[in-house]
Scaffold this motif. Structure first.
Motif, short mmCIF file in Angstrom:
data_model
loop_
_atom_site.label_atom_id
_atom_site.label_comp_id
_atom_site.label_asym_id
_atom_site.label_seq_id
_atom_site.Cartn_x
_atom_site.Cartn_y
_atom_site.Cartn_z
N PHE A 60 0.99 -13.39 25.73
CA PHE A 60 2.39 -13.29 25.30
C PHE A 60 2.74 -11.81 25.20
N ASP A 61 3.91 -11.49 24.67
CA ASP A 61 4.41 -10.13 24.54
C ASP A 61 4.61 -9.49 25.91
N PHE A 62 5.68 -9.90 26.58
CA PHE A 62 5.96 -9.44 27.93
C PHE A 62 7.08 -8.40 27.97
N GLN A 63 7.11 -7.52 27.00
CA GLN A 63 8.14 -6.50 26.95
C GLN A 63 8.00 -5.47 28.06
N TYR A 64 6.80 -5.29 28.58
CA TYR A 64 6.59 -4.21 29.55
C TYR A 64 6.12 -4.74 30.90
N TYR A 113 14.34 -11.77 29.96
CA TYR A 113 14.52 -12.09 31.38
C TYR A 113 13.25 -12.72 31.94
N PHE A 114 12.10 -12.18 31.57
CA PHE A 114 10.83 -12.73 32.07
C PHE A 114 10.69 -14.19 31.67
N TYR A 115 10.92 -14.50 30.40
CA TYR A 115 10.77 -15.88 29.94
C TYR A 115 11.79 -16.81 30.60
N GLN A 116 13.00 -16.30 30.82
CA GLN A 116 14.03 -17.14 31.42
C GLN A 116 13.80 -17.37 32.91
N GLU A 117 13.50 -16.31 33.65
CA GLU A 117 13.57 -16.36 35.10
C GLU A 117 12.23 -16.37 35.81
N LEU A 138 5.72 -19.74 37.59
CA LEU A 138 4.28 -19.55 37.52
C LEU A 138 3.55 -20.89 37.58
N ASP A 139 2.32 -20.87 38.12
CA ASP A 139 1.51 -22.08 38.16
C ASP A 139 1.18 -22.55 36.75
N GLN A 140 0.94 -23.84 36.59
CA GLN A 140 0.73 -24.40 35.27
C GLN A 140 -0.51 -23.83 34.57
N ASP A 141 -1.51 -23.41 35.34
CA ASP A 141 -2.70 -22.89 34.69
C ASP A 141 -2.61 -21.39 34.39
N VAL A 142 -1.41 -20.81 34.63
CA VAL A 142 -1.13 -19.45 34.14
C VAL A 142 -0.32 -19.65 32.87
N ALA A 143 -1.03 -19.81 31.77
CA ALA A 143 -0.41 -20.26 30.53
C ALA A 143 0.49 -19.19 29.92
N VAL A 144 1.78 -19.53 29.82
CA VAL A 144 2.80 -18.68 29.21
C VAL A 144 3.77 -19.61 28.49
N ALA A 145 4.29 -19.17 27.36
CA ALA A 145 5.25 -20.00 26.63
C ALA A 145 6.51 -20.21 27.47
N SER A 146 7.01 -21.44 27.47
CA SER A 146 8.24 -21.76 28.18
C SER A 146 9.45 -21.47 27.31
N CYS A 147 10.48 -20.96 27.95
CA CYS A 147 11.74 -20.65 27.25
C CYS A 147 12.63 -21.89 27.24
N LEU A 148 13.14 -22.25 26.06
CA LEU A 148 14.05 -23.40 25.95
C LEU A 148 15.50 -22.98 25.84
N THR A 200 15.46 -15.56 21.49
CA THR A 200 14.85 -16.50 22.44
C THR A 200 14.09 -17.57 21.67
N ILE A 201 14.35 -18.82 22.03
CA ILE A 201 13.57 -19.95 21.51
C ILE A 201 12.58 -20.37 22.59
N MET A 202 11.30 -20.41 22.23
CA MET A 202 10.28 -20.79 23.21
C MET A 202 9.25 -21.71 22.55
N GLU A 203 8.42 -22.31 23.36
CA GLU A 203 7.40 -23.19 22.81
C GLU A 203 6.36 -22.39 22.03
N ASP A 204 5.79 -23.01 21.04
CA ASP A 204 4.73 -22.41 20.25
C ASP A 204 3.40 -22.70 20.95
N LEU A 205 2.70 -21.66 21.36
CA LEU A 205 1.45 -21.82 22.10
C LEU A 205 0.28 -22.24 21.22
N ARG A 206 0.40 -22.07 19.92
CA ARG A 206 -0.76 -22.22 19.04
C ARG A 206 -1.36 -23.61 18.98
N PRO A 207 -0.60 -24.70 19.11
CA PRO A 207 -1.27 -26.01 19.12
C PRO A 207 -2.28 -26.16 20.27
N LYS A 208 -1.97 -25.58 21.45
CA LYS A 208 -2.87 -25.67 22.59
C LYS A 208 -3.90 -24.54 22.59
#
Length: 410
Positions: A289-293, A97-101, A106-116, A136-144
């Motif tokens: 990452f890891d927004f389970q809680y 839910y967090f990744y979807q909604e 969030l502002d762009q400089d609050v870096a979190v993977a986007s959900c596709l 959930t399919i999301m962007e891979d943060l590791r390149p950045k």
């Protein structure tokens, strides 16, 4: 779950956004065998390009025209429905839910993977591969953010500053997202499942009412073990009611930290530590990452875990040998000041007159430290444990803090 099954799930989700699977590789198995995290490479079908869940931002293609993504796939083992199992199941609902909604707001400089794409967006009954799964399919943060935090490892100074800045911006960002009705949040696991049995539609926002996984309402068994531990100094200090009070310090602290719509509350990450972030090569930016809680709470609760588990000791105190009792040192105070300044600088427009006085933040911080010490004392200590215990001894001896807590926790 077999790699072949993970590929089928990836293919089903990717097809919903105009991508086809190139490869799917398991990176790690989730705690207690609840699923897998996979690295996915995909490419567009025809002229289709994937969008983030806010419908605007496009991913960046590599030199071969492929996209690098992450699949988080939850396929839980069978269980008799104990509290730990329910906590995990609900936590994965919360994360999706967090990744979807929440992430799109969030502002762009609050870096979190986007959900596709996710099973939360699709009708699972129309796709056999997805039935009974949370994926959930999301962007891979590791390149950045190519530098991964390590388990139970400390961060360097730049990374610490970047983590504090990220948390302050994240907490401030979420002030504008909080609904007025606290009944829309998830209760502690056992109570939430009771509510769902009585009223299945209840539970609206699918974020925790109380962010984190260590708060007292869901850790009563651990507290009971601490109460019965004659060898722990914290058994009496935290679990026995002080003179003139019907409640122990642990219960008073828990009462105060339980969210109830106060202006200092925000969404908190809930599991802040080095292994749940990536950084840039320079360490000047981080992505969590890891927004389970994730759920409501005081930002100081995120800081308490970060400082104990991942901040170098010499950034917190100038004492080479930590004494048994330790008041706040300049280094600790400076980090809190940095957090406060960034937090207030990022207030949403409707809160420009809102202030968070340093003396009040310190009270919240002290209370969060006591609560975190209660959990560690009942579960097992790790990190800057001598510092944490010394700080909590000092806080508990402060009669002004005790009086403030007694007044605020009623």
């Amino acid at each position: 779950m077999s790699p072949a099954k993970a590929e089928l799930v990836a293919e089903a989700l990717l097809s919903s956004i105009g991508l086809e699977l190139v490869s799917c590789r398991v990176l790690q198995t989730l705690w207690a065998g609840y699923g897998h995290i996979c690295a996915v490479t995909a490419r567009p079908v025809g002229n289709h390009l994937p969008l983030h869940s806010n419908g605007t931002s496009k991913l960046t293609e590599d030199a071969n025209g492929n996209f690098h993504l992450i699949l988080k796939l939850i396929s839980p083992p069978r269980s008799d429905g104990d509290e730990g199992h329910l906590r995990k199941i609900l936590s994965y609902e919360v994360e999706q839910y967090f990744y979807q909604e929440i992430t799109p707001s969030l502002d762009q400089d609050v870096a979190v993977a986007s959900c596709l794409a996710s099973t939360g967006h699709l009708q699972q009954d129309k796709c056999q591969e997805l039935q009974g799964l949370t994926a959930t399919i999301m962007e891979d943060l590791r390149p950045k953010f190519p530098v991964a935090g390590e388990k139970r490892a400390i961060l360097n100074q730049r990374q610490v500053y970047a983590a504090i800045d990220w948390l302050a911006k994240f907490h401030a960002n979420t002030w504008k997202l909080l609904p007025d009705d606290l009944n829309r949040y998830l209760l502690p696991p056992l109570k939430e499942m009771q509510r769902r049995r009585a009223d299945p539609p209840a539970g609206g926002d699918k974020l925790w009412l109380n962010g984190g996984y260590t708060y007292l309402a869901t850790r009563r068994k651990e507290l009971a073990s601490l109460v019965d531990d004659p060898d722990s100094e914290w058994s009496a200090a935290l679990c026995e009611p002080p003179q003139g009070s019907a409640l122990s310090i642990a219960d008073q602290v828990a009462n105060f930290l339980t969210p109830r719509g106060r202006p200092y509350e925000s969404y908190i990450h809930g599991d802040v530590k080095s292994e749940n972030l990536f950084t840039t090569d320079t360490g000047e930016e981080v992505a969590f990452f890891d927004f389970q809680y994730v759920g409501l709470g005081f930002g100081a609760c995120d800081l308490a875990k970060l400082f104990t588990c991942s901040v170098p000791l010499d950034m917190l105190t100038s004492d080479d040998d930590v004494p048994d009792e330790l008041p706040m040192d300049n280094g600790e105070n400076d980090l809190l000041e940095r957090y406060r300044e960034t937090l207030l600088a990022r207030r949403p427009p409707g809160m420009k007159d809102f202030d968070y006085p340093m003396n009040l933040l310190i009270r919240h911080w002290e209370t969060a430290l006591v609560d975190w010490c209660r959990f560690q004392a009942s579960w097992g200590f790790w990190g800057n444990t001598e510092w944490l215990e010394a700080r909590v001894r000092s806080i508990l001896r402060d009669q002004a803090w005790r009086e403030w807590l007694r007044n605020e926790s009623g």
